[in-house]
Write an enzyme that holds these catalytic residues in place. Structure first.
Site, PDB file in Angstrom:
ATOM      1  N   SER A 183      -0.817  -3.785   8.842  1.00 58.18           N
ATOM      2  CA  SER A 183      -0.312  -2.430   9.102  1.00 58.18           C
ATOM      3  C   SER A 183      -0.049  -2.291  10.595  1.00 58.18           C
ATOM      4  O   SER A 183      -0.617  -3.037  11.409  1.00 58.18           O
ATOM      5  CB  SER A 183      -1.387  -1.421   8.680  1.00 58.18           C
ATOM      6  OG  SER A 183      -1.105  -0.144   9.198  1.00 58.18           O
ATOM      7  N   TYR A 227     -10.175   1.826   8.271  1.00 59.30           N
ATOM      8  CA  TYR A 227      -8.952   1.245   7.690  1.00 59.30           C
ATOM      9  C   TYR A 227      -8.179   0.481   8.771  1.00 59.30           C
ATOM     10  O   TYR A 227      -7.773  -0.666   8.566  1.00 59.30           O
ATOM     11  CB  TYR A 227      -8.080   2.341   7.080  1.00 59.30           C
ATOM     12  CG  TYR A 227      -6.714   1.820   6.666  1.00 59.30           C
ATOM     13  CD1 TYR A 227      -6.579   1.013   5.543  1.00 59.30           C
ATOM     14  CD2 TYR A 227      -5.570   2.102   7.419  1.00 59.30           C
ATOM     15  CE1 TYR A 227      -5.331   0.500   5.175  1.00 59.30           C
ATOM     16  CE2 TYR A 227      -4.329   1.599   7.060  1.00 59.30           C
ATOM     17  CZ  TYR A 227      -4.212   0.803   5.941  1.00 59.30           C
ATOM     18  OH  TYR A 227      -2.988   0.291   5.581  1.00 59.30           O
TER      19      TYR A 227
HETATM   20  N1  LIG Z   1       2.102   3.058   2.565  1.00 55.97           N
HETATM   21  C1  LIG Z   1       1.835   2.923   3.836  1.00 55.97           C
HETATM   22  O1  LIG Z   1       2.066   3.832   4.640  1.00 55.97           O
HETATM   23  C2  LIG Z   1       1.268   1.613   4.347  1.00 55.97           C
HETATM   24  C3  LIG Z   1       1.371   1.339   5.715  1.00 55.97           C
HETATM   25  C4  LIG Z   1       0.869   0.161   6.212  1.00 55.97           C
HETATM   26  C5  LIG Z   1       0.273  -0.760   5.348  1.00 55.97           C
HETATM   27  N2  LIG Z   1       0.159  -0.480   4.015  1.00 55.97           N
HETATM   28  C6  LIG Z   1      -0.501  -1.470   3.138  1.00 55.97           C
HETATM   29  O2  LIG Z   1       0.393  -1.841   2.111  1.00 55.97           O
HETATM   30  C7  LIG Z   1      -0.354  -2.319   0.998  1.00 55.97           C
HETATM   31  C8  LIG Z   1       0.206  -1.695  -0.265  1.00 55.97           C
HETATM   32  O3  LIG Z   1      -0.037  -0.297  -0.251  1.00 55.97           O
HETATM   33  P1  LIG Z   1       1.009   0.770  -0.779  1.00 55.97           P
HETATM   34  O4  LIG Z   1       1.468   1.547   0.387  1.00 55.97           O
HETATM   35  O5  LIG Z   1       2.005   0.148  -1.658  1.00 55.97           O
HETATM   36  O6  LIG Z   1       0.006   1.732  -1.570  1.00 55.97           O
HETATM   37  P2  LIG Z   1      -0.184   2.047  -3.130  1.00 55.97           P
HETATM   38  O7  LIG Z   1       1.083   2.569  -3.696  1.00 55.97           O
HETATM   39  O8  LIG Z   1      -1.401   2.897  -3.204  1.00 55.97           O
HETATM   40  O9  LIG Z   1      -0.470   0.610  -3.774  1.00 55.97           O
HETATM   41  C9  LIG Z   1      -1.707  -0.057  -3.634  1.00 55.97           C
HETATM   42  C10 LIG Z   1      -1.839  -1.098  -4.718  1.00 55.97           C
HETATM   43  O10 LIG Z   1      -3.104  -1.774  -4.556  1.00 55.97           O
HETATM   44  C11 LIG Z   1      -3.780  -1.807  -5.803  1.00 55.97           C
HETATM   45  N3  LIG Z   1      -5.220  -1.805  -5.630  1.00 55.97           N
HETATM   46  C12 LIG Z   1      -5.990  -0.876  -5.016  1.00 55.97           C
HETATM   47  N4  LIG Z   1      -7.289  -1.191  -5.126  1.00 55.97           N
HETATM   48  C13 LIG Z   1      -7.339  -2.367  -5.843  1.00 55.97           C
HETATM   49  C14 LIG Z   1      -8.399  -3.196  -6.289  1.00 55.97           C
HETATM   50  N5  LIG Z   1      -9.698  -2.895  -6.046  1.00 55.97           N
HETATM   51  N6  LIG Z   1      -8.094  -4.305  -7.004  1.00 55.97           N
HETATM   52  C15 LIG Z   1      -6.803  -4.612  -7.278  1.00 55.97           C
HETATM   53  N7  LIG Z   1      -5.763  -3.881  -6.878  1.00 55.97           N
HETATM   54  C16 LIG Z   1      -6.031  -2.756  -6.163  1.00 55.97           C
HETATM   55  C17 LIG Z   1      -3.300  -0.528  -6.530  1.00 55.97           C
HETATM   56  O11 LIG Z   1      -3.408  -0.693  -7.938  1.00 55.97           O
HETATM   57  P3  LIG Z   1      -4.579  -0.118  -8.887  1.00 55.97           P
HETATM   58  O12 LIG Z   1      -4.978   1.217  -8.339  1.00 55.97           O
HETATM   59  O13 LIG Z   1      -3.917  -0.057 -10.231  1.00 55.97           O
HETATM   60  O14 LIG Z   1      -5.669  -1.136  -8.824  1.00 55.97           O
HETATM   61  C18 LIG Z   1      -1.830  -0.490  -6.113  1.00 55.97           C
HETATM   62  O15 LIG Z   1      -1.076  -1.312  -6.976  1.00 55.97           O
HETATM   63  C19 LIG Z   1      -1.808  -1.979   1.285  1.00 55.97           C
HETATM   64  O16 LIG Z   1      -2.490  -3.128   1.725  1.00 55.97           O
HETATM   65  C20 LIG Z   1      -1.721  -0.956   2.411  1.00 55.97           C
HETATM   66  O17 LIG Z   1      -2.860  -0.951   3.219  1.00 55.97           O
HETATM   67  C21 LIG Z   1       0.655   0.684   3.493  1.00 55.97           C
END
Ligand SMILES: NC(=O)c1ccc[n+]([C@@H]2O[C@H](COP(=O)([O-])OP(=O)(O)OC[C@H]3O[C@@H](n4cnc5c(N)ncnc54)[C@H](OP(=O)(O)O)[C@@H]3O)[C@@H](O)[C@H]2O)c1
Length: 248
Positions: A131, A144
């Protein structure tokens, strides 16, 4: 070609699955919400690829071991360590158990899977999602941001070691800024700042994959921010990020 994507039930992971399916990768989809993954599998099969669904809670090392067992003997070409979540709030008040669960997923499981996949992958790419928070201590998202600093530092250094040893595996670290996914709802935050669309974020990741990049920062604004951070004193960075996070 076979791609494994963790956290595939929504957001960046889900979009990655569709992009890779269009490129005819066979897929392994992993997340806890099995119903969503099954729906996706049905839809993705229109691309005439093989799709496996593994409903796993990757915050548990035992689940990571189940995944590795499933992959035993398979030729993995791409592994995307995407599963992760954030926890918003004053550090003094955040639920420590939830925080430890986040660290288990964001740090321990990613660390374990990256190491193990390197030892079973002959050649290919590991994409680790960090991130922009990796580059600046972030009040109200303190643990985080620290977890993503770990992901950045570990992935970049490990990738460098592999290059030194001529091991044909590229570790590509991705540092997105805000992206419109379920991330904020899960983190209990309600941001005023507009994020990048998932589609644009994944465009950058796919471009980075094609160009064998070791670091990808999606979005022009975030590239500028990364540059400015180098010249900005810490007190000012903290003040600005506290102000932005307070608006959530
Ligand atoms: N969106 C942002 O602003 C942003 C910015 C920087 C970095 N990121 C990073 O991008 C990555 C993806 O996030 P996103 O933005 O796409 O958010 P998201 O829509 O909330 O997706 C997160 C995914 O991770 C899965 N997950 C969560 N806990 C889990 C567990 N214990 N075991 C297996 N799977 C799990 C969730 O599925 P289930 O709940 O079905 O398990 C979901 O598919 C993350 O690492 C996040 O930190 C996001």
């Amino acid at each position: 070609m076979l791609a494994i994507i963790t956290g595939t039930s929504s957001g960046i992971g889900k979009e990655m699955a569709y992009r890779l399916a269009q490129r005819k990768y066979d897929l392994v989809l992993i997340a806890r919400r099995e119903d969503r993954l099954i729906e996706m599998k049905k839809d993705l099969e229109k691309y005439k690829i093989n799709v496996d669904v593994l409903p796993l809670d990757l915050s548990k090392i035992s689940s990571c071991k189940n995944l590795l067992e499933f992959l035993n003997g398979k030729d993995v070409n791409l592994f995307v360590n995407n599963a992760g979540f954030g926890l918003y709030g004053e550090t003094i008040n955040t639920n420590t158990e939830k925080e430890f669960n986040m660290l288990d997923l964001n740090i321990k499981s990613l660390h374990f899977l990256t190491k193990e996949i390197v030892s079973i992958m002959k050649t290919g790419t590991i994409i680790n999602i960090s991130s922009m928070a990796a580059f600046l201590p972030t009040p109200l998202l303190s643990s985080y941001a620290a977890s993503k600093s770990y992901v950045y530092s570990f992935s970049v250094a490990f990738g460098y070691e592999l290059k030194q040893k001529n091991i044909p595996i590229n570790i590509m670290t991705v540092c997105p800024g805000p992206v419109k996914t379920e991330f904020n709802a899960v983190a209990s935050a309600d941001p005023k700042m507009k994020g990048l669309s998932v589609s644009k974020c994944v465009d950058s990741i796919i471009k980075g994959l094609d160009r064998k990049k070791s670091l990808v920062i999606p979005g022009f604004k975030m590239k500028i921010l990364k540059f400015l951070i180098r010249f900005t004193p810490n007190w000012l960075l903290l003040k600005a990020s506290y102000k932005i996070q307070s608006q959530k």
